[in-house]
Design a protein around this motif. Structure first.
Motif, mmCIF file in Angstrom:
data_model
loop_
_atom_site.group_PDB
_atom_site.id
_atom_site.type_symbol
_atom_site.label_atom_id
_atom_site.label_comp_id
_atom_site.label_asym_id
_atom_site.label_seq_id
_atom_site.Cartn_x
_atom_site.Cartn_y
_atom_site.Cartn_z
ATOM 1 N N ARG A 1 0.823 -1.203 0.000
ATOM 2 C CA ARG A 1 0.000 0.000 0.000
ATOM 3 C C ARG A 1 0.862 1.259 0.000
ATOM 4 N NH1 ARG A 1 -2.652 -1.121 4.031
ATOM 5 N NH2 ARG A 1 -1.794 0.278 5.599
ATOM 6 N N SER B 1 0.992 3.789 -3.444
ATOM 7 C CA SER B 1 0.345 5.098 -3.469
ATOM 8 C C SER B 1 0.835 6.078 -2.417
ATOM 9 C CB SER B 1 -1.176 4.918 -3.316
ATOM 10 O OG SER B 1 -1.463 4.273 -2.087
ATOM 11 N N GLN C 1 -2.068 10.573 -5.601
ATOM 12 C CA GLN C 1 -2.694 9.261 -5.468
ATOM 13 C C GLN C 1 -3.981 9.252 -6.275
ATOM 14 O OE1 GLN C 1 -1.864 10.838 -2.178
ATOM 15 N NE2 GLN C 1 0.164 10.013 -2.657
ATOM 16 N N ARG D 1 -7.510 7.083 -7.797
ATOM 17 C CA ARG D 1 -8.494 5.996 -7.719
ATOM 18 C C ARG D 1 -9.220 5.975 -9.045
ATOM 19 N NH1 ARG D 1 -10.481 4.052 -2.859
ATOM 20 N NH2 ARG D 1 -12.614 4.152 -3.681
ATOM 21 N N THR E 1 -8.796 -3.898 -6.540
ATOM 22 C CA THR E 1 -9.939 -4.425 -5.800
ATOM 23 C C THR E 1 -11.079 -4.680 -6.773
ATOM 24 O OG1 THR E 1 -9.304 -3.057 -3.896
ATOM 25 C CG2 THR E 1 -11.495 -4.053 -3.856
ATOM 26 N N LEU F 1 -11.375 -1.649 -9.249
ATOM 27 C CA LEU F 1 -10.879 -0.388 -8.700
ATOM 28 C C LEU F 1 -9.362 -0.449 -8.654
ATOM 29 C CD1 LEU F 1 -11.213 2.371 -7.268
ATOM 30 C CD2 LEU F 1 -11.331 1.099 -5.105
ATOM 31 N N GLU G 1 -5.908 1.549 -7.588
ATOM 32 C CA GLU G 1 -5.325 2.638 -6.805
ATOM 33 C C GLU G 1 -3.822 2.657 -7.069
ATOM 34 O OE1 GLU G 1 -7.254 2.987 -2.662
ATOM 35 O OE2 GLU G 1 -7.561 0.883 -3.234
ATOM 36 N N GLN H 1 -11.914 8.575 -10.626
ATOM 37 C CA GLN H 1 -12.657 9.025 -9.450
ATOM 38 C C GLN H 1 -11.944 10.201 -8.783
ATOM 39 O OE1 GLN H 1 -13.316 5.549 -6.924
ATOM 40 N NE2 GLN H 1 -15.309 5.196 -7.911
ATOM 41 N N GLU H 2 -10.648 10.081 -8.651
ATOM 42 C CA GLU H 2 -9.820 11.156 -8.074
ATOM 43 C C GLU H 2 -8.357 10.893 -8.412
ATOM 44 O OE1 GLU H 2 -8.987 9.814 -3.563
ATOM 45 O OE2 GLU H 2 -11.103 10.286 -3.916
#
Length: 317
Positions: free
Chosen positions: A227, A231, A237, A239, A261, A269, A271, A294-295
């Motif tokens: 993790r 990111s 970072q 998504r 995920t 998803l 990341e 998403q972001e």
């Protein structure tokens, strides 16, 4: 008892030197009766060594292959050769081999005489390898950290952050993780009162202390490091929803750079982190599937700019 143990070890050494020994030959070498040889063979079998016995001409005692791997008996030259090979493998890129080599090296180091450790260190220091882009890690520091994880003792070292700021750290180490290009340590930072990930190539003056600690509750080191590597350690970072099954996305990405995920059977998803939004946009475009950001929102602007350049390069308005 000590004499019997020493004789059993000598018997094992003889069985490793030659394919077949007769009972009288072994008895003569060890200065005992053939009855004692039979008892010692049973002791070796109880320890997990598959000693086979055959009758008749050409028969005798033979060390065979078993279902489990019993302890090895190494002479000085063999121990040095194995330790040097393990040190080289610990810095390799074969999946799983680096961690296994380090665990084995830590066990071997625990019983290796100081004079042999010196020989291993001298050979390692005099050897250079082509690292293929890997970050250089001090072999002695790697071994000290592995011992500290095994023994549950605090470690002190100097650490250089991403912005080159030098700091001094005191940590409680719980796991080492190799990503292929780099080694990471998961540890509880005593001064900052939190869990941290440290890159070994940024460490210097690694010194284990005599302070033993009781391990705090923590998540799996591999997941924690993944993790952080994917990111948290980067400026940006992202998504992103990728319109493809997780299995297929995993085949085109690396666990060292993304966290995946499954949203459903057809959506994943993703990341990931990067120092540049353009780098994120470029790598997402290479996936080959439709996706939704998403972001961060700024990533959409970078994708639009990258797409505009591609259209102009193709002669489109």
């Amino acid at each position: 008892m000590a004499e019997t143990t020493e004789r059993v070890l000598r018997l094992l050494g003889l069985l490793q030197q030659r394919p077949v020994w007769t009972g009288p030959e072994l008895a003569e070498r060890l200065g005992v009766t053939t009855r004692s040889i039979r008892r010692d063979v049973e002791r070796l079998r109880a320890l997990g060594y598959p000693v086979q016995a055959t009758q008749g001409i050409g028969g005798g005692y033979q060390l065979g292959r078993g279902k489990a791997l019993p302890p090895l008996l190494l002479d000085d030259a063999e121990a040095v050769a194995v330790a040097v090979s393990l040190r080289m493998a610990a810095g390799g890129t074969v999946s799983g081999a680096s961690e296994a080599a380090l665990r084995t090296l830590t066990k071997l180091d625990q019983v290796m005489p100081p004079r042999l450790r010196g020989e291993v260190r001298a050979i390692h220091d005099a050897t250079q390898t082509l690292d293929h882009g890997q970050a250089t890690v001090d072999g002695e520091a790697l071994l000290r950290l592995a011992r500290s994880v095994r023994d549950g003792v605090r470690v002190r070292f100097r650490y250089e952050s991403r912005d080159k700021t030098p700091t001094r750290r005191t940590v409680e180490p719980v796991g080492l993780v190799a990503t292929g290009r780099r080694w990471y340590l998961m540890a509880y930072d005593v001064d900052r009162d939190d869990w941290r990930t440290f890159r070994l190539d940024r460490m210097t003056r690694v010194e284990p202390t005599t302070w033993r600690f009781r391990t705090r509750e923590h998540e799996d080191p591999a997941a924690f490091v993944q993790r952080g590597v994917a990111s948290a350690a980067y400026r940006f970072q992202a998504r992103v929803l990728v319109h493809a099954p997780l299995r297929e996305v995993a085949e085109r990405t690396s666990v060292r750079s993304v966290i995946l995920t499954a949203v459903d059977d057809r959506t994943t998803l993703l990341e990931a982190g990067a120092e540049s939004l353009y780098a994120l946009a470029f790598h997402l475009s290479l996936l080959g599937w439709e996706f939704e950001v998403q972001e961060p929102v700024e990533l959409r602007d970078s994708l639009a700019e990258l797409g505009g350049r591609a259209l102009r390069a193709a002669g489109e308005s």
